[in-house]
Design a protein around this motif. Sequence first.
Motif, PDB file in Angstrom:
ATOM      1  N   LEU A 186       0.402   5.465  -9.566  1.00  0.00           N
ATOM      2  CA  LEU A 186      -0.285   5.449  -8.268  1.00  0.00           C
ATOM      3  C   LEU A 186      -0.269   6.815  -7.603  1.00  0.00           C
ATOM      4  O   LEU A 186      -1.259   7.242  -7.004  1.00  0.00           O
ATOM      5  N   GLN A 202      -2.889   8.924  -9.237  1.00  0.00           N
ATOM      6  CA  GLN A 202      -4.211   8.451  -8.827  1.00  0.00           C
ATOM      7  C   GLN A 202      -4.555   8.943  -7.427  1.00  0.00           C
ATOM      8  O   GLN A 202      -5.653   9.452  -7.181  1.00  0.00           O
ATOM      9  N   ILE A 203      -3.602   8.804  -6.516  1.00  0.00           N
ATOM     10  CA  ILE A 203      -3.833   9.240  -5.133  1.00  0.00           C
ATOM     11  C   ILE A 203      -3.978  10.757  -5.066  1.00  0.00           C
ATOM     12  O   ILE A 203      -4.864  11.272  -4.367  1.00  0.00           O
ATOM     13  N   ARG A 237       0.841  -1.203   0.000  1.00  0.00           N
ATOM     14  CA  ARG A 237       0.000   0.000   0.000  1.00  0.00           C
ATOM     15  C   ARG A 237       0.875   1.251   0.000  1.00  0.00           C
ATOM     16  O   ARG A 237       1.773   1.397   0.811  1.00  0.00           O
ATOM     17  N   GLU A 264      -7.440  11.722  -6.120  1.00  0.00           N
ATOM     18  CA  GLU A 264      -8.425  11.445  -5.074  1.00  0.00           C
ATOM     19  C   GLU A 264      -8.342  12.473  -3.941  1.00  0.00           C
ATOM     20  O   GLU A 264      -9.365  12.934  -3.436  1.00  0.00           O
ATOM     21  N   ALA A 301      -3.406   3.647  -2.314  1.00  0.00           N
ATOM     22  CA  ALA A 301      -3.640   2.718  -3.417  1.00  0.00           C
ATOM     23  C   ALA A 301      -2.786   1.484  -3.159  1.00  0.00           C
ATOM     24  O   ALA A 301      -1.650   1.588  -2.695  1.00  0.00           O
TER      25      ALA A 301
END
Length: 170
Positions: free
Chosen positions: A150, A153-154, A108, A157, A135
């Motif tokens: 990642l 993406q994070i 993670r 968010e 993620a």
Amino acid sequence: MKTKRIHIILLIASCIAISACKGGYSFTGADISADTKTFTVEFFPNHASLVQPTLSNVFTETLKDKFLSQTSLNLVNDNGDLYFEGEITSYNVSAQAYQGNETSALTRLTIGVKVKFTNNIEPSKSFESSFSRYADFESSQNLSAVEGELMQQICDELVDDIFNKSVANW
């Protein structure tokens, strides 16, 4: 003829009703005062114990891009009506989902940020909050192979969370 007159009256009434609405409804869910015209995003320095060199820039630019694409506000360098500042507080990689042989199936990546939001038009909407997102990826993958994707993406968010808390009233 009577139907045409009714349509004209309804059209005029609709126009009056729409023009009488003041405030900030938008199709993005943002509720921004009509008096709010600008926003400022300060650079978010990385104060995490594990520093990823490009994270500060990626996060800061993602936050700017969200407001540019989802609102009609103008980005200014100083003294925006909406003002964002803060720091990256954590960047952690940890094992998850242990298997029977005490090896991890997932890893993670977690990123945390602290944000101070100042609404200079409606001060009661200002806040100071921490946000965190993560993620997971297969432990068989090398972090460097998936890190960029990642991280973006994070950041997306996190920025959605910040956007929603600051202007969507969610």
